[in-house]
Design a protein around this motif. Structure first.
Motif, PDB file in Angstrom:
ATOM      1  N   PRO A 392      31.085  39.611  46.106  1.00  0.00           N
ATOM      2  CA  PRO A 392      30.358  40.035  44.145  1.00  0.00           C
ATOM      3  C   PRO A 392      31.635  38.820  43.318  1.00  0.00           C
ATOM      4  O   PRO A 392      32.704  37.913  43.942  1.00  0.00           O
ATOM      5  CB  PRO A 392      31.092  41.121  43.923  1.00  0.00           C
ATOM      6  N   HIS A 393      30.725  38.109  42.243  1.00  0.00           N
ATOM      7  CA  HIS A 393      31.665  38.026  41.134  1.00  0.00           C
ATOM      8  C   HIS A 393      31.401  38.181  39.845  1.00  0.00           C
ATOM      9  O   HIS A 393      30.062  39.074  39.957  1.00  0.00           O
ATOM     10  CB  HIS A 393      31.194  36.265  41.327  1.00  0.00           C
ATOM     11  N   ASN A 394      32.137  37.796  38.973  1.00  0.00           N
ATOM     12  CA  ASN A 394      30.847  38.278  37.197  1.00  0.00           C
ATOM     13  C   ASN A 394      31.402  36.607  36.575  1.00  0.00           C
ATOM     14  O   ASN A 394      32.478  35.635  36.953  1.00  0.00           O
ATOM     15  CB  ASN A 394      31.025  39.396  37.505  1.00  0.00           C
ATOM     16  N   CYS A 451      35.286  34.211  36.119  1.00  0.00           N
ATOM     17  CA  CYS A 451      35.462  35.540  36.725  1.00  0.00           C
ATOM     18  C   CYS A 451      36.434  35.756  36.268  1.00  0.00           C
ATOM     19  O   CYS A 451      37.257  35.737  36.014  1.00  0.00           O
ATOM     20  CB  CYS A 451      35.270  34.941  37.897  1.00  0.00           C
ATOM     21  N   LEU A 453      36.295  38.688  38.204  1.00  0.00           N
ATOM     22  CA  LEU A 453      37.771  39.852  39.190  1.00  0.00           C
ATOM     23  C   LEU A 453      38.507  38.940  38.799  1.00  0.00           C
ATOM     24  O   LEU A 453      38.811  37.757  39.147  1.00  0.00           O
ATOM     25  CB  LEU A 453      36.533  39.357  40.534  1.00  0.00           C
ATOM     26  N   HIS A 456      39.935  36.638  41.690  1.00  0.00           N
ATOM     27  CA  HIS A 456      39.038  35.016  41.534  1.00  0.00           C
ATOM     28  C   HIS A 456      39.921  33.872  40.133  1.00  0.00           C
ATOM     29  O   HIS A 456      40.249  33.302  39.947  1.00  0.00           O
ATOM     30  CB  HIS A 456      37.914  35.425  41.463  1.00  0.00           C
TER      31      HIS A 456
HETATM   32 CU   LIG Z   1      35.196  36.357  41.536  1.00  0.00          CU
END
Ligand SMILES: [Cu+2]
Length: 487
Positions: A392-394, A451, A453, A456
């Motif tokens: 996952p990333h966002n 990102c 997160l 990250h």
């Molecule tokens: Cu990420």
């Protein structure tokens, strides 16, 4: 305390994924505190000024254990800032921490020098005073530190608060709006404690997946509901965990808003998935005397690589809603909440392509001295963002509220049909986002896209863009400190 161990699951591809656990509270008897509304002063020129002090403190997450934490104007989290569309606001941010921090106004449309990103550090003992005019729809925004390379730790230690925007000109659409009564902001966060009670910062691929999940800083808390309907403004204030919120009896609720304001119409739902930084406003109908819990169900994280759990196995209760024996009547929620200004693909001037992978965007890590993208003010742009990883990333874009045009070419779900500033990126999928850049230009001070997160982000999954007048020249490197702190 008791430990709830999630049942081992088998991933879609047949490979078992690891089991993780979240600590279940002994009871839900502690009232969930409502963050206090921050006081403010309105000057003769109409500017509404708030004061926020980032400071050290301690928090008792578990009985008898004092955990060193950080907060704004207190030991943990911060007061709720609240302002109306059209108001000039200012915030005096004082840093009483032992190291530099910053305060970013997440979701706010404002000049880059006021944004509170890594180019606006506030050194210990200093005061930073950003000011801007609120000019966007009513929304549940929030604020948190954004210091270069240190965001995860600062948020994890407890620095976060809500910034609610109101729009006095918007029609009444039947949403509960008595702050702390039937309209309650709830920030959900997870942490791990070491044996000595201190915060454990060690995490895995997505950062910390904590076993101690709190709502407004409380583990095992309840909200007393005194009205037929209650509006919860849910914020994922975690650094790495993605939640899938719903209720223990699987009741249907209405999602009425996303990150940047109201959805066109209420969306009936039983789950709402929120990745770090995302918000959702939901309206829940209660019956007198009942008790139900807000639960995070096992989140659908998309096609995550086999062998990675990423919290996908975790299911746990976040807080309890306890309805009084008599509930005051609530208005009906209208079928139409707002009319969104159209952002049409045909109106887009520019398309940019972003590949997100590892800790890089388009193969590059964050560099404070490099401008990655230059945007002309007034432009409508499509940003085609692909998560090229199997994890996952966002993606959070500063300054704008964007719309999700499509996901792998298909229409987004209704819950993603409103204004967004943070979008979960399922592995190996392509998201086309459309946005318009308005009002503010500064060739020397960039906004961030990254990102959320936060591990990250800190490790480099971030890029810088400037918004300029059409044809303007862009400096190749930004100033070391764009909006210098006042002494
Ligand atoms: Cu990420």
């Amino acid at each position: 305390m008791t430990v709830a161990v999630a049942v081992a699951l088998v991933a879609g591809c047949g490979v078992p994924v690891s089991v993780s656990s979240v600590t279940a509270p002994d009871d839900f008897d502690t009232p969930v505190p409502v963050p206090p509304l921050a006081p403010s002063e309105v000057a003769a020129d109409g500017t509404r000024t708030f004061r926020l002090t980032a400071q050290e403190g301690t928090t008792r997450f578990l009985d008898g254990i004092e955990t060193p934490t950080w907060g704004f104007d207190g030991d943990l989290l911060g007061p709720t800032l609240r302002a109306s569309r059209g108001e000039q606001v200012a915030v005096e941010v004082r840093n009483e921490l032992p190291e530099p921090t910053s305060v970013h106004w997440h979701g706010m449309h404002l000049p880059a020098a006021m944004d509170g990103g890594p180019h606006q550090p506030v050194d210990p003992g200093e005061v930073w005073r950003p000011t801007w005019r609120v000019d966007q729809p009513a929304a549940t925004l929030w604020y948190h530190p954004h210091p270069h390379g240190r965001t995860e730790e600062h948020v994890y230690r407890g620095l976060a608060g809500f910034f609610l925007l109101d729009d006095p000109a918007a029609p009444d659409v039947g949403l509960p709006h008595a702050y702390g009564v039937d309209d309650v902001p709830v920030v959900v966060q997870d942490r791990n404690l070491d044996d000595d009670g201190t915060l454990d910062l060690d995490g895995g691929e997505v950062g910390v997946l904590g076993s101690l999940v709190t709502a407004n800083g409380v583990h095992g808390g309840h909200l007393t509901v005194t009205t037929e309907r209650v509006r919860l403004r849910l914020l994922n204030g975690s650094t790495g965990r993605t939640y899938a919120f719903g209720f223990t009896d699987d009741r249907t609720f209405l999602q009425v808003a996303s990150d940047g304001g109201l959805l066109p119409s209420p969306v009936e739902a039983t789950r709402v998935r929120l990745s770090p930084g995302e918000r959702a406003e939901i309206v829940v109908t209660m019956t007198p005397g009942e008790t139900v819990r807000l639960r995070s169900f096992r989140p659908d994280l998309g096609r995550v690589a086999a062998g990675f759990a990423m919290g996908a196995n975790d299911e746990f209760d976040v807080l309890e809603l306890r309805a009084a024996d008599a509930l005051a009547a609530s208005p009906e929620v209208a079928d139409v909440l707002t009319t969104l200004e159209p952002l049409r693909e045909a109106d887009a001037d520019v398309t940019r392509t972003f590949s997100v992978a590892g800790r890089e965007i388009n193969g590059r890590r964050m560099d404070m001295s490099r401008i990655d993208e230059t945007v002309e003010v007034g432009a409508t742009e499509i940003w085609e963002v692909r998560n090229d990883d199997a994890v996952p990333h966002n993606l959070h874009v500063h300054d704008v509220q964007l719309r999700v045009l499509d996901i792998d070419g298909g229409a987004p779900p209704a819950a993603l049909g409103g204004p967004k500033d943070t979008v979960y990126l399922e592995p190996r999928r392509t998201y086309r986002l459309i946005m318009r850049f308005e009002d503010y230009t500064d060739p020397a001070v960039p906004y961030m896209v990254h990102c959320h997160l936060l591990l990250h982000e800190d490790e480099g999954l971030m890029a810088q863009f400037v918004v300029v007048e059409p044809g303007a020249e862009v400096r190749s490197s930004t100033r070391e400190k764009s909006a210098h702190a006042d002494h």
